[in-house]
Write an enzyme that holds these catalytic residues in place. Structure first.
Site, short mmCIF file in Angstrom:
data_model
loop_
_atom_site.label_atom_id
_atom_site.label_comp_id
_atom_site.label_asym_id
_atom_site.label_seq_id
_atom_site.Cartn_x
_atom_site.Cartn_y
_atom_site.Cartn_z
N SER A 71 36.56 34.98 21.13
CA SER A 71 35.91 33.99 22.00
C SER A 71 34.46 33.72 21.62
O SER A 71 33.71 33.16 22.40
CB SER A 71 35.99 34.44 23.47
OG SER A 71 35.29 35.64 23.65
N LYS A 84 33.75 35.85 33.24
CA LYS A 84 32.64 35.30 32.43
C LYS A 84 31.77 34.35 33.25
O LYS A 84 30.54 34.36 33.15
CB LYS A 84 33.21 34.59 31.20
CG LYS A 84 33.84 35.53 30.18
CD LYS A 84 34.45 34.76 29.02
CE LYS A 84 35.03 35.71 27.98
NZ LYS A 84 35.63 34.99 26.84
N PRO A 121 40.86 50.70 37.10
CA PRO A 121 40.72 51.68 38.18
C PRO A 121 39.79 51.20 39.27
O PRO A 121 38.81 50.49 39.01
CB PRO A 121 40.12 52.90 37.46
CG PRO A 121 40.39 52.69 36.01
CD PRO A 121 40.43 51.22 35.80
N GLY A 122 40.13 51.57 40.51
CA GLY A 122 39.22 51.30 41.63
C GLY A 122 39.35 49.94 42.28
O GLY A 122 38.55 49.60 43.15
N GLY A 125 41.94 48.95 44.08
CA GLY A 125 42.67 49.04 45.34
C GLY A 125 44.17 48.95 45.21
O GLY A 125 44.86 48.53 46.14
N LYS A 126 44.74 49.36 44.07
CA LYS A 126 46.21 49.26 43.89
C LYS A 126 46.94 50.22 44.82
O LYS A 126 47.88 49.84 45.52
CB LYS A 126 46.57 49.56 42.43
CG LYS A 126 45.95 48.61 41.43
CD LYS A 126 46.39 48.89 40.01
CE LYS A 126 45.93 50.22 39.49
NZ LYS A 126 44.47 50.35 39.35
N THR A 127 46.51 51.48 44.83
CA THR A 127 47.19 52.50 45.65
C THR A 127 47.02 52.22 47.13
O THR A 127 47.97 52.27 47.91
CB THR A 127 46.67 53.90 45.29
OG1 THR A 127 46.81 54.11 43.88
CG2 THR A 127 47.43 54.97 46.03
#
Length: 768
Positions: free
Chosen positions: A674, A717, A353-354, A356-358
């Site tokens: 990992s 990382k 979320p957040g 910038g997809k939309t």
């Protein structure tokens, strides 16, 4: 008792009586061979027995009636797959024995003769049947001229009963009953009963036909009265509105290039609309349906922006980074220009979320100069939300896809399908299955909505879907999507986004001028690192908004002209630091190694500690570790024990000591493949008393043979290590290709050392 043997044919639904002829198509192999056998070896004599069940393909003795007919083969006509044979009945026969042959079957039968009964009764019955046939002639299908002529010749009761029953519409059991009844008078009595029943049936049919005719006449009468009523209503001025509506619709149809099938559909519906009285409840339903058909875009479309540089500039102005997505959109535009026709791809942006997809989908619409529509699928459970309701339901509506197309008004908008991974399913259907047709470029040119009922072309729509978690999208749907993953933003990217987009936006929203609040890059970085912990920038935007509001209050309350943000002010307005990132060790230590973690908020570093004490060789693990990390610890310990001599460790130490591995922040669950090399290094350091370099971090999984396996999230990382002041990172050799994704500023400041086995890791990690 006289017994004879003849070939056998089993018939389906056919009963043949003596002295009667019938033509039958013979198709089964055994039956064909039986007919040929009768021709060649039995003087054309054959027995017909009727099956009890018509579907039975290979009947046995119990599957046929016990009484059949001995026949003569009169004529054969051959076709490709069957014979058309004319049989003439000779005598009734009773089945005695079924004999299985190699090609066809034989039956051993007893000849049955009809039994003469009371002669006077027979003549009376014949006369009654003759009178009845005479009355029924011309009214019933089975009373043919042939039967009437035969009666006039004075044929006997035996012949009459067999002849007349042949044409009666009787079921198989009743016809078989005639064959099994040997008494002539008994058969004539049965015939008389069945004729009376048939007569009654004919009368009922006649009555039904008359009723139907009356109803048809009533319908024509209703039509006449309705037309008369329409004329009266026209005189009174009641139908003016309805007629005007119909005229407007027809005019609009004629003036616009609707598809032919839509023109026909609308014309039919308008005709129905005109026929109905204004007060009818159906007029509103039909009018609403016509409006939907007329208002949907069938040919309208916007012209795409063909200036690739301008499109790229628009995307860059709205978003910092996200190079892969921008490149994919520009590729789409370029190919469309080159080919002049292209089915739109189905792009799916996947990321936390957040990020910038939309907003990116909106930028794509701006860059292409296309209309933008959005549909959120979060929590949608009903399939009708996608495909619409049938028009028979009260309050029916088209699905959200068609509603979105009507809202767009063109056939080629950018259509955002938000939260595609949040769909649910219940007893009302599975909306994700309905989405398959929408998002399949092979199918969506003829998308079918239950309400519209006509195929609608979605192939020109540029669908962009968004999702937080790829694994929550059903596999069949995922297969139709072009997945583009958006990773979390780096600190540097967040600073750029805040400086270029978030700060100007919040200043404007809160009525501030740029000169009234000054936030430099270091302060933005401080806010990002110590007051937000997220993959995207939503929390950062809220934090900047809070600072802007506090600034407005300070300016109005304390009469200040401008404010420069400092750490002191941030502490005063936002409180103490909310987020504590992992920090590197200050000095080289034994048994403590810096590992790298990948979280939903980006990357982080964590210390892995190992210690030993007198015991019995047990392994203790703490720090809320998942199954994978526990296995990594076991593999690490076993590897170190196996190669103890190489590391100059006394093997007895493992038997005389317990080992404790701890990953700090015990309340936070940790898992993932990992941490193997980190735990191995910590154990070697612990048992050999050699310190591990403090300015070094590592990541990678280890095998029992000491091979270092690749990991994911190298970019995040690396950023975490760089942020913590680490200057050397040991990575698996197979992850070298992923260094292309690491920002250049990190590569300039950090040395990456690829390792393919544990020996290389220890060589670089342990203090010489």
């Amino acid at each position: 008792m006289e017994l004879n043997t003849y070939p056998l044919v089993c018939t389906r639904g056919v009963v043949l009586y003596p002295n009667q002829e019938i033509v039958i198509d013979v198709g089964r192999d055994t039956s064909v061979h039986a007919v040929e056998n009768a021709q060649d070896n039995y003087d054309k004599k054959i027995c017909l027995f009727s099956q009890k069940e018509l579907e039975q393909e290979n009947p046995a003795t119990e599957d046929i009636y016990s009484v059949g007919t001995l026949c003569e083969v009169r004529h054969i006509r051959r076709f490709d797959n069957f014979l058309r044979v004319k049989f003439r009945g000779i005598k009734r026969v009773k089945l005695n024995k079924w004999i299985n042959g190699s090609l066809s079957d034989l039956v051993e039968v007893e000849i049955l003769e009809s039994e003469k009964q009371d002669t006077v009764e027979e003549e009376a019955l014949i006369r009654m049947i003759a009178d009845e046939l005479d009355r029924m002639q011309g009214q019933d299908r089975f009373v043919t001229k042939e039967i009437v002529m035969e009666i006039s010749k004075g044929m006997g009761g035996e012949f009459l009963s067999d002849k007349a029953v042949q044409g009666l519409p009787l079921d198989l059991e009743r016809k078989q009953k005639y064959l099994e009844t040997l008494g002539v008078n008994d058969r004539l009595m049965m015939l008389l009963q069945d004729m009376a029943k048939e007569k009654k049936m004919s009368e009922v049919e006649k009555q039904i036909n008359e009723t139907v005719k009356e109803r048809i006449d009533q319908g024509q009468k209703d039509y006449y009265l309705r037309e008369k009523m329409n004329v009266i209503r026209e005189e009174l001025g009641d139908t003016v509105a309805q007629d005007e509506d119909a005229a407007k619709i027809r005019k609009r149809l004629a003036e616009n290039p609707y598809p032919d099938y839509i023109k026909k559909k609308v014309s039919d519906e308008v005709s129905r609309y005109e026929m109905l009285p204004m007060a009818s409840g159906e007029t509103g339903v039909i009018k609403a349906y016509i409006d939907w058909l007329m208002d949907l875009p069938w040919w309208q479309q916007t012209k795409d922006n063909e200036d690739l540089n301008a499109a790229e500039a628009t995307l860059n102005a709205d978003h910092y980074g996200l190079e892969k997505v921008k490149e994919r959109i520009l590729e789409y535009l370029a190919v469309k220009q080159m080919t002049n026709s292209l089915n739109a791809p189905i792009i799916c942006l996947v990321g936390p979320p957040g990020v910038g997809k939309t907003s990116l989908a909106k930028s794509v619409a701006r860059a292409l100069d296309r209309k933008f529509v959005k549909m959120s699928l979060g929590g949608v459970r009903d399939e009708a939300e996608i495909r619409g309701h049938r028009r028979t339901y009260l309050g029916a509506l088209p699905g959200r896809i068609i509603q979105g197309m009507k809202k767009a008004g063109v056939t080629n908008p950018v259509f955002l399908i938000d939260e595609i991974d949040k769909m649910a399913s219940d007893y009302k259907g599975d909306p994700s299955s309905a989405m398959l047709e929408v998002l399949d470029p092979e199918q969506n040119s003829v998308f079918s909505d239950h309400y519209i009922e006509e195929p609608y072309d979605l192939s020109k729509v540029l669908f962009i879907a968004t999702a937080n978690y790829l694994e929550n999208i059903p596999p069949a749907l995922r297969d139709r999507l072009e997945i583009i993953e958006l990773s979390s933003y780096t600190d540097a990217e967040k600073v750029h986004i805040a400086k270029d987009h978030l700060v100007p936006k919040q200043l404007k929203l809160n009525g501030l001028k740029p000169s009234q609040l000054k936030i430099d890059d270091d302060m933005l970085l401080y806010l990002i690192r110590y007051y937000t912990r997220e993959a995207g920038v939503r929390s950062l935007e809220r934090t900047i908004a809070t600072i802007c509001r506090k600034t407005v209050l300070a300016i109005l309350k304390n009469n200040k002209r401008s404010i420069k943000l400092t750490k002191k002010l941030v502490h005063e307005w936002l409180g103490n630091e909310k987020v504590d990132y992992g920090k590197k060790e200050k000095k080289d230590q034994v048994g403590t190694v810096t590992g790298l973690a990948y979280t939903s908020f980006g990357g982080d570093i964590l210390q892995i500690e190992a210690t030993r004490f007198t015991g019995k060789g047990r392994l203790v693990l703490t720090g809320q570790l998942g199954d994978v990390m526990k296995e990594s610890a076991s593999i690490a310990l076993d590897y170190v024990r196996t190669h103890a001599t190489e590391f100059k460790i006394d093997p007895k130490l493992f038997e005389e000591n317990d080992v404790h591995i701890h990953v700090p922040e015990g309340a936070v669950p940790k898992d993932g493949p990992s941490a193997g090399v980190t735990m191995t290094t910590a154990l070697v350091s612990c048992f050999s008393n050699i310190p591990v370099k403090a300015n070094l971090a590592m990541t990678g999984e280890v095998t029992l043979r000491g091979n270092v396996l690749p990991i994911g999230g190298l970019k995040e990382k690396s950023l975490a290590a760089h942020r913590s002041g680490i200057d050397t990172i040991l990575i698996p050799k197979e992850n070298v290709k992923d260094l292309d994704d690491v920002p250049q500023e990190v590569k300039d400041a950090v040395t990456f050392i690829p390792c393919s086995n544990v020996s290389q890791v220890l060589h670089n990690a342990l203090v010489k």
